[in-house]
Design a protein around this motif. Structure first.
Motif, PDB file in Angstrom:
ATOM      1  N   GLU A  49      32.943  29.227  28.467  1.00 54.18           N
ATOM      2  CA  GLU A  49      31.856  30.076  27.963  1.00 54.18           C
ATOM      3  C   GLU A  49      30.536  29.746  28.669  1.00 54.18           C
ATOM      4  O   GLU A  49      29.733  30.641  28.957  1.00 54.18           O
ATOM      5  CB  GLU A  49      31.707  29.900  26.456  1.00 54.18           C
ATOM      6  N   GLY A 105      23.169  36.052  25.694  1.00 59.45           N
ATOM      7  CA  GLY A 105      23.965  37.179  26.142  1.00 59.45           C
ATOM      8  C   GLY A 105      24.985  37.610  25.099  1.00 59.45           C
ATOM      9  O   GLY A 105      24.693  37.689  23.907  1.00 59.45           O
ATOM     10  N   ASP A 106      26.203  37.867  25.585  1.00 58.68           N
ATOM     11  CA  ASP A 106      27.263  38.337  24.696  1.00 58.68           C
ATOM     12  C   ASP A 106      27.868  37.222  23.845  1.00 58.68           C
ATOM     13  O   ASP A 106      28.589  37.497  22.892  1.00 58.68           O
ATOM     14  CB  ASP A 106      28.381  38.995  25.515  1.00 58.68           C
ATOM     15  N   TYR A 107      27.587  35.969  24.180  1.00 61.35           N
ATOM     16  CA  TYR A 107      28.252  34.864  23.481  1.00 61.35           C
ATOM     17  C   TYR A 107      27.957  34.881  21.985  1.00 61.35           C
ATOM     18  O   TYR A 107      28.853  34.673  21.171  1.00 61.35           O
ATOM     19  CB  TYR A 107      27.836  33.523  24.078  1.00 61.35           C
ATOM     20  N   ALA A 142      26.643  37.453  20.239  1.00 65.65           N
ATOM     21  CA  ALA A 142      26.705  38.789  19.645  1.00 65.65           C
ATOM     22  C   ALA A 142      27.884  38.883  18.675  1.00 65.65           C
ATOM     23  O   ALA A 142      29.032  38.619  19.045  1.00 65.65           O
ATOM     24  CB  ALA A 142      26.839  39.847  20.729  1.00 65.65           C
TER      25      ALA A 142
END
Length: 309
Positions: free
Chosen positions: A142, A199-201, A203
Motif C-alpha cells: 500500500e 489518496g484512495d487508501y 477512501a
C-alpha cells in the motif's frame, strides 16, 4: 453442478463451477475488497479460456458478497485461505476431475490467500498461481502504491506534500500495530493539513474495514512460499502501479533458493511488459499478449498426463 456443498467453518460459499469432462481443475480466488465470483469483470474471460483448454474451473463470491454468507471484513487471511481450501476440496470431488491435477489461482490479495491455502491444505494442490500478487506485506504494498500515485499526480497537484503523506501513512501503520481503534486512526488522519493526502487508501475506510486492515497489514507471504510443496507461477504486469514488481520477484526468488525447499516447489516468474495490475495493456483496454496462453500452457505442462496444446 452446484456449489451447495461448499462450506468453510459454517460459511456457505456460492460461485460459478464449470466442469465438462475436465482432466484438471482451477480454483480462482479474487482480490481485495468485496470481490465476487467474477472479480468485477476480470475473471469471466480467464474462466472461458481455461474451460476451452479442457480445465474445470470454480470461482466463488468472497464471504459476505453475492450469494456467500459470512462477512469478509470480520475475517482473517487464514479464514479466506480456509474458504479456498474448501473450494479446492469441492472441485477435486467432482466427477470427471482428476483430484491430483487441481490447483489454485489467486489474483492480487487472492495470491496471498492461495499461498496460505496451499500450505495449509491437507493434500497440497497440484500447483499455485499468483497473479499480480505482491511478494511484500500489505503495508509495504500500500505504501508503494500510495507513493507512486502521489508522485504521478504531483505535476497536477503541486500542493500535495508527498513526504508528509507517506509519513502519515507510516503513522497509521504503527497505530495499527499497537491496535489503535478507528476513532484514534480517524483523529490522526484529520489532524493533518490539506497538503497531506492518502489518496484512495483511506477512501471508504470505516471501523470494520479498519479492523480488517490492521489484521492483515503485516502479513508476509514469503514464509508460505517456503512451505510450498508444489510448483508456483508468479505473474506480474511490468507497469503495475500497485505492486512493487522487482522487489516481489526478488523476495520470491530468494525464497526459492533457500535450502530445504520441497523438490516440487519450483518457481516460475513471468513479467508482461507494459501490463497493468489486471495484466491489461493499451490503458487497460486489451489483455496483455500471451497472458492467457501462458496460464494454460503452464498449467497443462504441470498437470501429470495433460499434453501441451
Amino acid at each position: 453442478m452446484t456449489t451447495a456443498g461448499v462450506t468453510s467453518a459454517g460459511v456457505a460459499m456460492a460461485g460459478v463451477p464449470r466442469v465438462d469432462s475436465a482432466l484438471g481443475g482451477v480454483v480462482m480466488v479474487g482480490g481485495s475488497g468485496p470481490s465476487d465470483r467474477h472479480n468485477d469483470t476480470y475473471f469471466p474471460p480467464i474462466r472461458r479460456h481455461l474451460v476451452d483448454a479442457g480445465l474445470a474451473v470454480l470461482s466463488y463470491d468472497k464471504r459476505g458478497v453475492g450469494g456467500s454468507s459470512g462477512e469478509w471484513r470480520d475475517a482473517t487471511l487464514d479464514d479466506l485461505a480456509a474458504d479456498a481450501v474448501a473450494a479446492l476440496g469441492f472441485l477435486r470431488a467432482q466427477p470427471g476431475v482428476r483430484p491430483e491435477a487441481v490447483g489454485l489461482f489467486g489474483h492480487s490479495e487472492g495470491g496471498w490467500v492461495v499461498l496460505r491455502a496451499a500450505t495449509t491444505a491437507r493434500d497440497s494442490p497440484a500447483w499455485v498461481i499468483t497473479n499480480s500478487c505482491p511478494g511484500v506485506t500489505p503495508a509495504a504494498q500500500e505504501r508503494h502504491a500510495l507513493s507512486r500515485a502521489l508522485r504521478e499526480r504531483q505535476p497536477a497537484r503541486p500542493d500535495v506534500d508527498v513526504d508528509g503523506s507517506l509519513a502519515l501513512f507510516d503513522r497509521l501503520v504503527e497505530a495499527g500495530r499497537r491496535d489503535a481503534d478507528f476513532t484514534e486512526a480517524t483523529r490522526l488522519v484529520e489532524s493533518t493539513g490539506r497538503a497531506v493526502s492518502l489518496g484512495d487508501y483511506w477512501a471508504g475506510v470505516d471501523e470494520r474495514l479498519w479492523e480488517f486492515l490492521k489484521r492483515k497489514q503485516d502479513h508476509d507471504p514469503v514464509p508460505d512460499t517456503l512451505r510450498l510443496r508444489c510448483p508456483h507461477l508468479a505473474i506480474f504486469g511490468g507497469a503495475d502501479p500497485l505492486v512493487p514488481v522487482a522487489e516481489s520477484i526478488r523476495r520470491f526468488g530468494t525464497a526459492a533458493c533457500r535450502p530445504g525447499r520441497h523438490p516440487r516447489a519450483t518457481l516460475t516468474t513471468e513479467v508482461f511488459p507494459g501490463a497493468d495490475h489486471r495484466l491489461h495493456t493499451a490503458h487497460g483496454t486489451r489483455p496483455a499478449p500471451g497472458h492467457l496462453t501462458c496460464l494454460t500452457r503452464w498449467i497443462r505442462g504441470r498437470a501429470a498426463g495433460l499434453p501441451l496444446p
